[in-house]
Design a protein around this motif. Structure first.
Motif, PDB file in Angstrom:
ATOM      1  N   ASP A   1       7.503  42.914  87.405  1.00 28.38           N
ATOM      2  CA  ASP A   1       8.194  43.965  88.163  1.00 28.38           C
ATOM      3  C   ASP A   1       9.659  43.583  88.363  1.00 28.38           C
ATOM      4  OD1 ASP A   1       8.956  46.046  89.749  1.00 28.38           O
ATOM      5  OD2 ASP A   1       7.558  45.623  91.385  1.00 28.38           O
ATOM      6  N   THR A   2      10.523  44.217  87.613  1.00 30.85           N
ATOM      7  CA  THR A   2      11.964  43.982  87.767  1.00 30.85           C
ATOM      8  C   THR A   2      12.624  45.053  88.625  1.00 30.85           C
ATOM      9  OG1 THR A   2      12.431  45.223  85.740  1.00 30.85           O
ATOM     10  CG2 THR A   2      12.069  42.851  85.526  1.00 30.85           C
ATOM     11  N   GLY A   3      11.822  45.976  89.181  1.00 28.05           N
ATOM     12  CA  GLY A   3      12.353  47.060  89.986  1.00 28.05           C
ATOM     13  C   GLY A   3      12.627  46.641  91.413  1.00 28.05           C
ATOM     14  N   PRO A   4      12.986  47.616  92.256  1.00 29.69           N
ATOM     15  CA  PRO A   4      13.313  47.304  93.658  1.00 29.69           C
ATOM     16  C   PRO A   4      12.148  46.691  94.427  1.00 29.69           C
ATOM     17  CG  PRO A   4      14.083  49.502  93.041  1.00 29.69           C
ATOM     18  CD  PRO A   4      13.234  49.022  91.914  1.00 29.69           C
TER      19      PRO A   4
ATOM     20  N   ALA B   1      20.850  44.347  82.281  1.00 29.44           N
ATOM     21  CA  ALA B   1      20.052  44.252  81.059  1.00 29.44           C
ATOM     22  C   ALA B   1      19.399  42.872  80.953  1.00 29.44           C
ATOM     23  CB  ALA B   1      20.934  44.510  79.844  1.00 29.44           C
ATOM     24  N   ILE B   2      18.204  42.848  80.368  1.00 31.31           N
ATOM     25  CA  ILE B   2      17.456  41.594  80.226  1.00 31.31           C
ATOM     26  C   ILE B   2      17.211  41.289  78.754  1.00 31.31           C
ATOM     27  CG2 ILE B   2      15.334  40.374  80.793  1.00 31.31           C
ATOM     28  CD1 ILE B   2      15.105  42.225  83.251  1.00 31.31           C
ATOM     29  N   GLY B   3      16.533  42.188  78.060  1.00 27.74           N
ATOM     30  CA  GLY B   3      16.223  41.984  76.647  1.00 27.74           C
ATOM     31  C   GLY B   3      15.018  41.085  76.449  1.00 27.74           C
ATOM     32  N   ALA B   4      14.916  40.518  75.266  1.00 27.16           N
ATOM     33  CA  ALA B   4      13.811  39.610  74.950  1.00 27.16           C
ATOM     34  C   ALA B   4      13.973  38.315  75.727  1.00 27.16           C
ATOM     35  CB  ALA B   4      13.779  39.328  73.453  1.00 27.16           C
TER      36      ALA B   4
ATOM     37  N   PRO C   1      14.916  46.372  82.735  1.00 22.41           N
ATOM     38  CA  PRO C   1      15.309  46.160  84.131  1.00 22.41           C
ATOM     39  C   PRO C   1      14.905  47.353  84.993  1.00 22.41           C
ATOM     40  CG  PRO C   1      17.197  46.865  82.840  1.00 22.41           C
ATOM     41  CD  PRO C   1      16.060  46.725  81.869  1.00 22.41           C
ATOM     42  N   GLY C   2      14.719  47.081  86.286  1.00 24.84           N
ATOM     43  CA  GLY C   2      14.415  48.146  87.235  1.00 24.84           C
ATOM     44  C   GLY C   2      13.131  48.880  86.958  1.00 24.84           C
ATOM     45  N   ALA C   3      12.132  48.212  86.382  1.00 22.36           N
ATOM     46  CA  ALA C   3      10.875  48.883  86.027  1.00 22.36           C
ATOM     47  C   ALA C   3       9.745  47.870  86.064  1.00 22.36           C
ATOM     48  CB  ALA C   3      10.972  49.521  84.645  1.00 22.36           C
ATOM     49  N   LYS C   4       8.518  48.397  86.015  1.00 19.20           N
ATOM     50  CA  LYS C   4       7.332  47.552  85.927  1.00 19.20           C
ATOM     51  C   LYS C   4       6.904  47.435  84.471  1.00 19.20           C
ATOM     52  CE  LYS C   4       5.548  48.397  90.573  1.00 19.20           C
ATOM     53  NZ  LYS C   4       4.383  48.835  91.398  1.00 19.20           N
ATOM     54  N   ASN C   5       6.920  46.220  83.970  1.00 14.56           N
ATOM     55  CA  ASN C   5       6.556  45.941  82.586  1.00 14.56           C
ATOM     56  C   ASN C   5       5.193  45.259  82.563  1.00 14.56           C
ATOM     57  OD1 ASN C   5       9.524  46.200  81.114  1.00 14.56           O
ATOM     58  ND2 ASN C   5       9.662  45.397  83.197  1.00 14.56           N
ATOM     59  N   ASP C   6       4.268  45.798  81.793  1.00 16.29           N
ATOM     60  CA  ASP C   6       2.912  45.270  81.759  1.00 16.29           C
ATOM     61  C   ASP C   6       2.628  44.525  80.461  1.00 16.29           C
ATOM     62  OD1 ASP C   6       2.332  46.394  84.230  1.00 16.29           O
ATOM     63  OD2 ASP C   6       1.652  48.286  83.350  1.00 16.29           O
ATOM     64  N   ILE C   7       1.885  43.446  80.587  1.00 17.93           N
ATOM     65  CA  ILE C   7       1.313  42.756  79.432  1.00 17.93           C
ATOM     66  C   ILE C   7      -0.140  42.431  79.784  1.00 17.93           C
ATOM     67  CG2 ILE C   7       3.507  41.788  78.660  1.00 17.93           C
ATOM     68  CD1 ILE C   7       2.680  39.114  79.853  1.00 17.93           C
TER      69      ILE C   7
ATOM     70  N   ALA D   1      23.449  39.039  82.576  1.00 13.83           N
ATOM     71  CA  ALA D   1      23.162  38.580  83.943  1.00 13.83           C
ATOM     72  C   ALA D   1      21.695  38.791  84.306  1.00 13.83           C
ATOM     73  CB  ALA D   1      24.073  39.308  84.930  1.00 13.83           C
ATOM     74  N   GLY D   2      21.106  39.878  83.816  1.00 18.23           N
ATOM     75  CA  GLY D   2      19.699  40.134  84.111  1.00 18.23           C
ATOM     76  C   GLY D   2      18.781  39.081  83.530  1.00 18.23           C
ATOM     77  N   PHE D   3      19.107  38.591  82.356  1.00 14.34           N
ATOM     78  CA  PHE D   3      18.321  37.531  81.708  1.00 14.34           C
ATOM     79  C   PHE D   3      18.335  36.270  82.562  1.00 14.34           C
ATOM     80  CE2 PHE D   3      17.688  33.913  78.996  1.00 14.34           C
ATOM     81  CZ  PHE D   3      16.789  34.310  78.019  1.00 14.34           C
ATOM     82  N   ILE D   4      19.519  35.885  83.040  1.00  9.86           N
ATOM     83  CA  ILE D   4      19.638  34.659  83.828  1.00  9.86           C
ATOM     84  C   ILE D   4      18.945  34.811  85.177  1.00  9.86           C
ATOM     85  CG2 ILE D   4      21.299  33.130  84.949  1.00  9.86           C
ATOM     86  CD1 ILE D   4      23.227  33.729  82.658  1.00  9.86           C
TER      87      ILE D   4
END
Length: 641
Positions: free
Chosen positions: A50-53, A61-64, A124-130, A361-364
């Motif tokens: 979860d990268t959201g609020p 941005a995050i990326g791979a 970014p700003g979203a829920k990513n599922d794996i 910055a999101g990656f770090i």
């Protein structure tokens, strides 16, 4: 439409209770899981990044990126996986694409694992599922450390190598040139310990060459032993060029020397000794951004110089950098290196990364949160799902699997109590049904018989069995024998026979009638006791079931919180299964008490009706006896004289 027609057809009309029961089953029936990646794996769980609020709150941005997945007994069933974790598989949200991963640590005995998973495109700003799959004892190990990181990642040291140089897990194989002591209990498994004198030397690999104004991302987790002025974390020099990252009394800084001109960027609050923090920077063109714990701490308007020499962790590569050129502009002079000499860093380090690109910055920030103590903000684990069994993919399987031993003990006791209460219900209802049927037959013939009760009593017959004019069949006579009214009648008849055993004038005094009433009253008490037999078991189930269930719940909650405290993972996904399992005991207690309560009230009403019927019969029987065996007036007068 066809379903409505079916339900409205007279032959197939469903009653309201049946429809409610079907609706209840439809709600509780475990919903089918989505497509299973591979049927050979019996268990899976969803991992939400979860990268959201509501989670890490990352908007850049995050990326791979590689994501650290920490497994422990609170979120993973080690007993269902292979001993070495070789059956672990990670699949993307589409449940089709396998993800590369490698294991830094896996200890099934202690119940702890550290797994790095390469997520190709983290939003970014979203829920990513794996998905995490496991539970296949025949699965071969399929770790791929090199594939976990993208080609731009030049070096990754986990420091999980004891007494050997740190191994680079990327495809570039930039192995350290020397070994340093290990440090147990680092931020991620094992780390390394620097004493301020010995440095960890990086290889002079062509892949680590830095071009002028080139791109570079550098990150390291550190824990200072004590505050130090000018402590060097990383140093690389070549002639008049150099790059230094360090902590000056806890304040992070990055320092660039280009052609003898030194510039420093420092900022952020001073970090405390004895605590873990991530120091990172990203360089691109003529700008270097310094980060502390994922937050931007300083910006340096300078580009990287060309460097091809050897770099070191924990100590300056050469003597202190020269002072700032006197002819430097005022802006550069303000950022000149301080006069204090550089010293070696004393403390623990862990998870060292170098990339040949400037990471966003999101990656770090994701690395700082996802690898640090605040990982619970970023990663959440769902309950386990199974691809086989009646409870597969549903909530009941998760709940029952989470019930602890003490919970099963309480549930077992409640199960015994439930069996006893249901036996009492069945026994009492069947008995009352027989009683009602026998009473009905007896009363019908009793009231239809002549007012002369002598015919009923058959005083010359010793069988104590009214014939009712031979109208009762064998089955009816059996039902009558089970009737309390018949037994009361037989007791009264026996008393009358006893009084007339010598023959003679068949009349009863008022005292004799009162004596017969006393016999009937005692019979009434015995019949009432027979009707209320075992009813106390229902009262015990009603009052004791919920309390016993509550005891199991309280103990289960205590154990759950103790386990959470021991594991150190405070998130709802670690707590929820244990709490839900603890509540099973309360549900079981209510499951015992509620049917018992309904049955008790129902049986009490029926017993009261039978008791009232017996009371009315006693009054009616005594009245008929008094009418049939009344003393004549003459004997009464003679007795008075």
């Amino acid at each position: 439409m066809s379903l409505l027609r079916f339900g409205s057809h007279p032959r197939f009309r469903l009653s309201a209770p049946v429809m409610l029961a079907l609706l209840f089953l439809a709600v509780l029936w475990p919903s089918p899981a989505s497509a299973w990646w591979n049927e050979q794996w019996t268990l899976r769980k969803k991992i939400t990044i979860d990268t959201g609020p509501s989670g890490a709150g990352i908007s850049d941005a995050i990326g791979a990126t590689p994501v650290l997945v920490r497994l422990h007994v609170g979120n993973f069933r080690f007993g269902a996986a292979k001993e070495d974790g070789g059956d672990l598989r990670f699949v993307s949200a589409d449940d089709k694409t396998p993800l590369k991963h490698h294991v830094e640590k896996y200890d099934s005995l202690l119940g702890e694992a550290l797994v790095w998973v390469g997520v190709p495109d983290l939003k970014p700003g979203a829920k990513n599922d794996i998905w995490l799959y496991y539970g296949n004892q025949k699965a071969p190990t399929a770790v791929d450390a090199k594939g976990t990181y993208d080609p731009d990642t030049l070096l990754v040291y986990h420091f999980n190598d004891r007494s050997t140089p740190a191994q680079d897990v990327t495809a570039w194989a930039n192995i350290a040139q020397n070994a340093v002591p290990g440090a147990d209990g680092a931020i991620i498994g094992q780390g390394a310990r620097l004493d301020g004198q010995t440095a960890l030397t990086l290889p002079g690999s062509p892949s680590l060459v830095v071009a002028e104004n080139g791109e570079l991302t550098w990150s390291l987790w550190v824990k200072m032993t004590a505050l130090q002025p000018g402590a060097v974390l990383f140093s690389r020099t070549e002639g008049a060029n150099g790059l230094t990252v360090g902590l000056d009394n806890g304040v992070a800084f990055v320092e660039v020397t280009n052609g003898g001109n030194t510039q420093r960027g420092a900022g952020g609050a001073a970090i405390a000794a004895g605590t873990w923090h991530q120091i990172a920077f990203a360089a691109k063109g003529a700008q270097i951004i310094l980060y502390v714990d994922g937050n931007q701490a300083a910006t340096l308007a300078a580009g990287l110089p060309t460097m091809t020499g050897v770099a070191q962790l924990g100590r300056a590569a050469s003597a202190a950098a020269p002072a700032a050129d006197a002819a430097a502009p005022a802006a550069d002079a303000a950022q000149a290196a301080p006069a204090s000499a550089a010293v070696g860093f004393a403390g623990d380090i862990d998870e060292f990364h170098i990339a040949k690109v400037a990471r966003p910055a999101g990656f770090i920030k994701l690395g700082a949160i996802g690898q640090g103590p605040d990982q619970a903000k970023l990663i959440a684990f769902s309950v386990d799902e199974e691809n086989a069994g009646w409870f597969s993919g549903g909530y009941f399987g998760v709940i029952l699997r989470s019930v602890t031993l003490d919970g099963w003990v309480v549930i077992g006791l409640l199960g015994i109590m439930a069996v006893i209460s249901w036996y009492v219900m069945v026994d009492r209802i069947s008995y009352l049904n027989r009683v009602s049927a026998g009473n009905e037959i007896f009363l019908k013939h009793f009231r239809e018989t002549s007012t002369d009760i002598g015919g009923l009593l058959q005083l010359d017959n010793q069988e104590n069995d009214p014939s009712f004019g031979g109208e009762l069949g064998k089955k009816q006579r059996k039902s009558v024998h089970a009737a309390p009214l018949y037994r009361l009648f037989a007791a009264g008849a026996q008393e009358i026979r006893r009084r007339f055993a010598g023959g003679g004038y068949r009349r009863l005094s008022p005292q004799a009638i009162q004596s017969i009433r006393a016999v009937l009253d005692s019979g009434f008490v015995r019949e009432s006791q027979r009707l209320n037999r075992l009813m106390v078991m229902l009262t015990i189930a009603i009052s004791g079931g919920p309390f016993l269930g509550l005891l199991g719940t309280v103990v289960g909650v205590m154990i759950t919180f103790a386990a959470i405290a021991a594991s150190g993972d405070v998130n709802v996904n670690a707590i929820a299964p244990g709490i839900a399992a603890a509540l099973v005991a309360t549900v079981a207690g209510l499951g015992v008490a509620i049917p018992s309560l309904f049955a008790y009230n129902y049986l009490t009403i029926r017993i009261k009706d039978v008791s009232s019927e017996m009371q009315v019969f006693v009054d009616e029987f005594i009245t008929r006896i008094a009418e049939s065996y009344e003393l004549p007036e003459e004997p009464v007068k003679q007795a008075a004289e």
